[in-house]
Design an enzyme around this catalytic site. Structure first.
Site, PDB file in Angstrom:
ATOM      1  N   CYS A   1       0.882  -1.212  -0.200  1.00  0.00           N
ATOM      2  CA  CYS A   1       0.050   0.000   0.035  1.00  0.00           C
ATOM      3  C   CYS A   1       1.032   1.133  -0.028  1.00  0.00           C
ATOM      4  CB  CYS A   1      -0.797   0.126   1.330  1.00  0.00           C
ATOM      5  SG  CYS A   1      -1.820   1.405   1.399  1.00  0.00           S
TER       6      CYS A   1
ATOM      7  N   CYS B   1      -0.581   3.681  -6.363  1.00  0.00           N
ATOM      8  CA  CYS B   1      -1.744   2.942  -5.571  1.00  0.00           C
ATOM      9  C   CYS B   1      -1.853   1.772  -5.961  1.00  0.00           C
ATOM     10  CB  CYS B   1      -3.178   3.813  -5.382  1.00  0.00           C
ATOM     11  SG  CYS B   1      -4.438   2.774  -4.606  1.00  0.00           S
TER      12      CYS B   1
HETATM   13  N1  DGL Z   1      -4.050   0.478  -2.127  1.00  0.00           N
HETATM   14  C1  DGL Z   1      -3.578   1.689  -1.409  1.00  0.00           C
HETATM   15  C2  DGL Z   1      -2.444   2.227  -1.904  1.00  0.00           C
HETATM   16  O1  DGL Z   1      -1.484   1.581  -2.708  1.00  0.00           O
HETATM   17  C3  DGL Z   1      -4.678   2.947  -0.928  1.00  0.00           C
HETATM   18  C4  DGL Z   1      -6.029   2.753  -1.157  1.00  0.00           C
HETATM   19  C5  DGL Z   1      -6.647   3.523  -0.110  1.00  0.00           C
HETATM   20  O2  DGL Z   1      -7.075   2.977   1.069  1.00  0.00           O
HETATM   21  O3  DGL Z   1      -7.036   4.614   0.007  1.00  0.00           O
HETATM   22  O4  DGL Z   1      -2.082   3.270  -1.655  1.00  0.00           O
END
Ligand code: DGL
Length: 271
Positions: free
Chosen positions: A70, A185
């Site tokens: 993430c 993301c």
């Molecule tokens: N998947 C997450 C990232 O790589 C973020 C998504 C979220 O929870 O806002 O930033």
């Protein structure tokens, strides 16, 4: 044991890169869907939340390595996690600014991320250190991660909304135009076919998952874990959803395809 963590299903894009390199490893995939999306959280709240998930999951799973799949979390929480658990390697996921700046011919690149990642000092430092010769558009989207999540739950998504969200990534100046868009993301590669279809012109969408997977493999080799046995059958891993909601519909198939089975979350993780 490899623990892969995200706010939701986006980390599965990173998991999908790691699993073929380490097919016989034990996996726990943790999605903090109780609190999703992370992109809107204040920084101290996010640091505390990730710390509490890790306290519970590390105690339970005893991982050899943790992958923070993430960007929104990695660009903020890694120093705290490394200080708390110096014996565990943490591999993060941060915006792939460096390869995009290296390969861009027009020297116009865009970084598409959550509002959290866009606001981080970490992201701005990456741009200063690796892309000073480029024009970099930092594009924060509130909607794309929830849209990707809905898509993975089998809900229909609106092309016009996706097109609107990615439009600021596409810039033209002095006869040149954006040629690389960093998917900063981990949810966004889930929408890649939409992005490619809706982009006003073709660009390279940079997904960091293969590089992260190689890094995980390398760190495990360095720590003395034997190189992967590619003939070994994949073992069934666990998927933990902090909301406690039972996976249903297309999500069940999605997990099965990745050799993951839902396991209940430690109660401490409920919001
Ligand atoms: N998947 C997450 C990232 O790589 C973020 C998504 C979220 O929870 O806002 O930033």
């Amino acid at each position: 044991m490899i623990l892969v963590f995200d706010s939701g299903l986006g980390g599965l894009t990173v998991f999908a890169g790691i699993a073929p390199l380490r097919p016989s490893a034990d996996y726990v995939y943790v999605a903090d869907d109780a609190v999703f999306p992370y992109g809107r959280l204040e920084e101290p709240v996010l640091i505390a939340r990730v710390r509490s998930i890790m306290e519970a999951m590390i105690a339970q799973a005893r991982p050899d390595i943790v992958v923070i799949a993430c960007n929104t979390a990695s660009t903020l929480v890694l120093p705290d996690l490394r200080a708390r658990w110096p014996e565990i390697p943490f591999v993060g996921t941060v915006p792939a600014v460096k390869p995009a700046a290296l390969h861009s011919k027009s020297h116009m690149i865009s970084v598409l991320a959550t509002p959290g990642t866009v606001a981080r000092d970490y992201t701005r430092d990456l741009i200063r250190d690796y892309a000073a010769h480029c024009d970099v558009a930092l594009v924060g989207s509130r909607r794309l991660a929830p849209i990707a999540e809905a898509f993975m739950h089998g809900q229909s998504v609106d092309d016009a909304e996706i097109a609107r969200e990615i439009a600021p990534c596409f810039l033209e100046s002095d006869g040149k135009r954006t040629d690389h868009v960093v998917l900063a993301c981990t949810h966004y590669p889930l929408l890649l076919s939409h992005f490619e279809r809706l982009a006003p012109w073709p660009v390279a969408f940079v997904d960091p998952a293969p590089a992260i997977a190689r890094r995980v493999d390398h760190v495990l080799c360095e720590r003395g874990f034997a190189p992967a046995d590619h003939k070994a059958a994949p073992r069934l891993g666990a998927a933990v959803f902090t909301s406690g909601r039972e996976a249903e519909g297309p999500l069940v198939r999605l997990l099965q395809e990745r050799s993951l089975a839902q396991q209940s979350a430690p109660t401490i993780l409920s919001p």
